[in-house]
Design a protein around this motif. Structure first.
Motif, PDB file in Angstrom:
ATOM      1  N   VAL A 201       0.980  -1.200   0.135  1.00  0.00           N
ATOM      2  CA  VAL A 201       0.003   0.007  -0.157  1.00  0.00           C
ATOM      3  C   VAL A 201       0.820   1.401   0.112  1.00  0.00           C
ATOM      4  CG1 VAL A 201      -1.736  -1.172   1.297  1.00  0.00           C
ATOM      5  CG2 VAL A 201      -0.236   0.122   2.582  1.00  0.00           C
ATOM      6  N   ASP A 202       0.422   2.437  -0.112  1.00  0.00           N
ATOM      7  CA  ASP A 202       0.797   3.737  -0.076  1.00  0.00           C
ATOM      8  C   ASP A 202       1.542   3.898   1.145  1.00  0.00           C
ATOM      9  OD1 ASP A 202       0.630   4.057  -2.806  1.00  0.00           O
ATOM     10  OD2 ASP A 202      -1.268   5.080  -2.345  1.00  0.00           O
ATOM     11  N   TYR A 203       2.037   5.246   1.556  1.00  0.00           N
ATOM     12  CA  TYR A 203       2.707   5.250   2.779  1.00  0.00           C
ATOM     13  C   TYR A 203       1.786   5.088   4.089  1.00  0.00           C
ATOM     14  CZ  TYR A 203       1.185  10.024   3.123  1.00  0.00           C
ATOM     15  OH  TYR A 203       0.482  11.255   3.330  1.00  0.00           O
ATOM     16  N   PHE A 204       0.340   5.004   3.925  1.00  0.00           N
ATOM     17  CA  PHE A 204      -0.504   4.643   4.954  1.00  0.00           C
ATOM     18  C   PHE A 204      -1.631   3.796   4.519  1.00  0.00           C
ATOM     19  CE2 PHE A 204      -2.662   8.445   3.566  1.00  0.00           C
ATOM     20  CZ  PHE A 204      -3.868   8.299   4.320  1.00  0.00           C
ATOM     21  N   CYS A 205      -2.579   3.074   5.504  1.00  0.00           N
ATOM     22  CA  CYS A 205      -3.646   2.711   4.825  1.00  0.00           C
ATOM     23  C   CYS A 205      -4.799   3.542   4.580  1.00  0.00           C
ATOM     24  CB  CYS A 205      -3.938   1.434   5.960  1.00  0.00           C
ATOM     25  SG  CYS A 205      -2.658   0.266   5.821  1.00  0.00           S
ATOM     26  N   ASP A 206      -5.434   3.956   3.472  1.00  0.00           N
ATOM     27  CA  ASP A 206      -6.613   4.601   3.178  1.00  0.00           C
ATOM     28  C   ASP A 206      -7.433   3.652   2.204  1.00  0.00           C
ATOM     29  OD1 ASP A 206      -8.401   6.582   3.403  1.00  0.00           O
ATOM     30  OD2 ASP A 206      -7.464   7.890   2.212  1.00  0.00           O
ATOM     31  N   ILE A 207      -8.598   4.197   1.887  1.00  0.00           N
ATOM     32  CA  ILE A 207      -9.420   3.359   0.999  1.00  0.00           C
ATOM     33  C   ILE A 207      -8.937   3.136  -0.373  1.00  0.00           C
ATOM     34  CG2 ILE A 207     -11.588   3.270   0.041  1.00  0.00           C
ATOM     35  CD1 ILE A 207     -12.841   4.533   2.679  1.00  0.00           C
ATOM     36  N   PRO A 208      -8.321   4.310  -0.929  1.00  0.00           N
ATOM     37  CA  PRO A 208      -8.050   4.273  -2.284  1.00  0.00           C
ATOM     38  C   PRO A 208      -6.655   3.429  -2.572  1.00  0.00           C
ATOM     39  CG  PRO A 208      -8.600   6.582  -1.780  1.00  0.00           C
ATOM     40  CD  PRO A 208      -8.504   5.814  -0.506  1.00  0.00           C
ATOM     41  N   ALA A 209      -5.925   3.233  -1.319  1.00  0.00           N
ATOM     42  CA  ALA A 209      -4.792   2.284  -1.627  1.00  0.00           C
ATOM     43  C   ALA A 209      -5.081   0.803  -1.182  1.00  0.00           C
ATOM     44  CB  ALA A 209      -3.704   2.843  -0.449  1.00  0.00           C
ATOM     45  N   VAL A 210      -6.095   0.539  -0.174  1.00  0.00           N
ATOM     46  CA  VAL A 210      -6.377  -0.788   0.166  1.00  0.00           C
ATOM     47  C   VAL A 210      -7.241  -1.575  -0.749  1.00  0.00           C
ATOM     48  CG1 VAL A 210      -7.248  -2.036   2.115  1.00  0.00           C
ATOM     49  CG2 VAL A 210      -5.738  -0.096   2.550  1.00  0.00           C
ATOM     50  N   LEU A 211      -8.231  -0.753  -1.149  1.00  0.00           N
ATOM     51  CA  LEU A 211      -9.491  -1.401  -2.063  1.00  0.00           C
ATOM     52  C   LEU A 211      -9.019  -2.077  -3.083  1.00  0.00           C
ATOM     53  CD1 LEU A 211     -12.638   0.523  -1.656  1.00  0.00           C
ATOM     54  CD2 LEU A 211     -12.223  -1.641  -0.746  1.00  0.00           C
ATOM     55  N   PRO A 212      -8.073  -1.560  -4.050  1.00  0.00           N
ATOM     56  CA  PRO A 212      -7.359  -2.267  -5.149  1.00  0.00           C
ATOM     57  C   PRO A 212      -6.948  -3.654  -4.784  1.00  0.00           C
ATOM     58  CG  PRO A 212      -6.981  -0.161  -5.304  1.00  0.00           C
ATOM     59  CD  PRO A 212      -7.458  -0.221  -3.848  1.00  0.00           C
ATOM     60  N   LEU A 213      -6.299  -4.000  -3.679  1.00  0.00           N
ATOM     61  CA  LEU A 213      -5.717  -4.974  -3.132  1.00  0.00           C
ATOM     62  C   LEU A 213      -6.665  -6.188  -2.975  1.00  0.00           C
ATOM     63  CD1 LEU A 213      -2.963  -3.647  -1.116  1.00  0.00           C
ATOM     64  CD2 LEU A 213      -2.822  -3.872  -3.412  1.00  0.00           C
ATOM     65  N   ALA A 214      -8.008  -6.171  -2.626  1.00  0.00           N
ATOM     66  CA  ALA A 214      -8.942  -6.941  -2.496  1.00  0.00           C
ATOM     67  C   ALA A 214      -9.090  -8.091  -3.563  1.00  0.00           C
ATOM     68  CB  ALA A 214     -10.354  -6.684  -2.310  1.00  0.00           C
ATOM     69  N   CYS A 215      -9.154  -9.398  -3.031  1.00  0.00           N
ATOM     70  CA  CYS A 215      -9.268 -10.711  -3.859  1.00  0.00           C
ATOM     71  C   CYS A 215     -10.787 -10.738  -4.456  1.00  0.00           C
ATOM     72  CB  CYS A 215      -9.013 -11.946  -3.298  1.00  0.00           C
ATOM     73  SG  CYS A 215      -7.121 -11.875  -2.451  1.00  0.00           S
ATOM     74  N   THR A 216     -11.791  -9.983  -3.696  1.00  0.00           N
ATOM     75  CA  THR A 216     -13.020 -10.299  -4.175  1.00  0.00           C
ATOM     76  C   THR A 216     -13.391  -8.996  -4.686  1.00  0.00           C
ATOM     77  OG1 THR A 216     -13.557  -9.486  -1.610  1.00  0.00           O
ATOM     78  CG2 THR A 216     -13.569 -12.130  -2.195  1.00  0.00           C
ATOM     79  N   ASP A 217     -14.732  -8.948  -5.126  1.00  0.00           N
ATOM     80  CA  ASP A 217     -15.274  -8.158  -5.858  1.00  0.00           C
ATOM     81  C   ASP A 217     -15.505  -6.575  -4.653  1.00  0.00           C
ATOM     82  OD1 ASP A 217     -16.499  -6.022  -7.572  1.00  0.00           O
ATOM     83  OD2 ASP A 217     -18.521  -7.093  -7.543  1.00  0.00           O
ATOM     84  N   SER A 218     -14.738  -5.610  -5.257  1.00  0.00           N
ATOM     85  CA  SER A 218     -14.905  -4.409  -4.323  1.00  0.00           C
ATOM     86  C   SER A 218     -15.635  -3.192  -4.621  1.00  0.00           C
ATOM     87  CB  SER A 218     -13.079  -3.805  -3.889  1.00  0.00           C
ATOM     88  OG  SER A 218     -12.698  -3.511  -5.132  1.00  0.00           O
ATOM     89  N   ALA A 219     -16.403  -3.411  -5.682  1.00  0.00           N
ATOM     90  CA  ALA A 219     -17.312  -2.521  -6.258  1.00  0.00           C
ATOM     91  C   ALA A 219     -18.279  -1.757  -5.412  1.00  0.00           C
ATOM     92  CB  ALA A 219     -17.921  -2.933  -7.184  1.00  0.00           C
ATOM     93  N   LEU A 220     -18.941  -2.810  -4.270  1.00  0.00           N
ATOM     94  CA  LEU A 220     -19.862  -2.117  -3.315  1.00  0.00           C
ATOM     95  C   LEU A 220     -19.214  -1.129  -2.334  1.00  0.00           C
ATOM     96  CD1 LEU A 220     -22.643  -2.161  -2.148  1.00  0.00           C
ATOM     97  CD2 LEU A 220     -22.098  -4.140  -1.001  1.00  0.00           C
ATOM     98  N   ALA A 221     -18.027  -1.758  -2.071  1.00  0.00           N
ATOM     99  CA  ALA A 221     -17.224  -1.187  -1.010  1.00  0.00           C
ATOM    100  C   ALA A 221     -16.638   0.295  -1.666  1.00  0.00           C
ATOM    101  CB  ALA A 221     -16.057  -2.040  -0.536  1.00  0.00           C
TER     102      ALA A 221
END
Length: 323
Positions: A201-221
């Motif tokens: 992830v980028d230099y800290f954990c935020d939604i734009p950095a974490v969600l693209p790493l999900a193995c499942t569909d993250s469209a709803l999140a």
């Protein structure tokens, strides 16, 4: 019937996993993986080899922020002339500006100084939660401060009657509850997903950095995050604009130049601080920064520089605080 199986090139500190998918029978897709229990903080892109410089610069900004806001807080607590609703909210803003960068900055300084860049799964979730809790609560506080400024300028004789201690405390409690609800929704939707592949992830954990790493569909999140952040920010921004528009109309009606200047000085510091706070948020969540380095700089401006600017703005533009 046929299957596609992939063995991704995984970065260090992540767990080996297999993903097998039957394109003809989506319901029969099989995942055989071990979920991640840690993430790796990559740092600021395109600045490799400058870790020592970055660590020194960010350490100075962070310490200056802590010192500046702590001095404002001490001045408000120790001076009886500043025991008013306006400075009560300013003291709370200083507390938020101490806590908000402390969510992300210490960990960033640790790995910039050569320590491990690994952050645990729970640590990442906690970082995201408190980042949005404090950020949204501070946004609510800006809205409360704009209402306070409106009452101070438009109803000066009734100011202390309207902004009673009980009212001030209630407004702060509501701001905290809004922050808790906002952060809980975003964190729960983000971390109910499975994370089993890339873990950088980028230099800290935020939604734009974490969600693209999900193995499942993250469209709803993603939709929930965008709607939640957008609705809250837009609602608070509209309330701030309404309050300051009415305040500005009242200031223009003041006959004496000295009165207009004093009223404008009271509100201008708030407006500058709000612009510094909301500008980076709009850029981050509208994804209008295609350049990774520029995006990181905007995040740093929002996380570290804006809280530091508040201490400068309120100390330099407020005569009572300077005294």
């Amino acid at each position: 019937m046929y299957w596609y199986c992939t063995y991704p090139n995984l970065p260090p500190h992540s767990y080996f996993h297999i993903f097998c998918e039957n394109p003809d029978y989506p319901s029969m897709n099989v995942k055989n993986h071990t979920l991640l229990n840690e993430f790796i903080l990559r740092g600021i892109p395109q600045t490799e080899g400058l870790e020592a410089v970055r660590c020194a610069v960010f350490s100075f900004i962070y310490l200056f922020n802590l010192l500046g806001n702590l001095l404002i807080l001490v001045a408000i607590v120790s001076s009886s002339t500043l025991h008013m609703p306006m400075y009560f909210f300013l003291g709370l803003l200083s507390i938020f500006d101490i806590l908000f960068p402390s969510v992300t900055c210490p960990k960033m300084l640790l790995y910039l100084s050569g320590q491990s860049p690994v952050i645990s799964y729970k640590g990442c979730a906690s970082q995201l939660y408190f980042y949005h809790l404090l950020g949204s609560a501070e946004g609510c506080l800006y809205s409360v401060m704009s209402c306070d400024c409106f009452v101070a300028v438009c109803h000066p004789l009734r100011y202390m009657l309207i902004m009673k201690p009980g009212v001030c405390v209630s407004l702060v409690v509501v701001a905290g509850l809004v922050g808790c609800l906002h952060a809980t929704i975003l964190t729960s939707f983000t971390f109910q997903l499975s994370y089993c592949g890339p873990n950088q992830v980028d230099y800290f954990c935020d939604i734009p950095a974490v969600l693209p790493l999900a193995c499942t569909d993250s469209a709803l999140a993603q939709r929930v995050g965008s709607i939640n952040v957008g609705f809250l920010a837009l609602t608070l921004l509209i309330s701030i604009c309404v309050c300051y528009t009415l305040t500005g109309i009242t200031i223009l009606r003041i006959r004496s130049a000295e009165g207009r200047q004093k009223a404008f000085s009271t509100c201008s510091a708030h407006l500058i601080a709000i612009l510094c706070a909301y500008g980076p948020v709009i850029i981050i969540y509208l994804k209008s920064t295609p350049n990774p380095l520029l995006g990181a700089m905007v995040q740093i401006l929002n996380n570290i520089v804006s809280p530091m600017l508040n201490s400068l703005i309120y100390s330099l533009r407020n005569k009572e605080v300077k005294r």
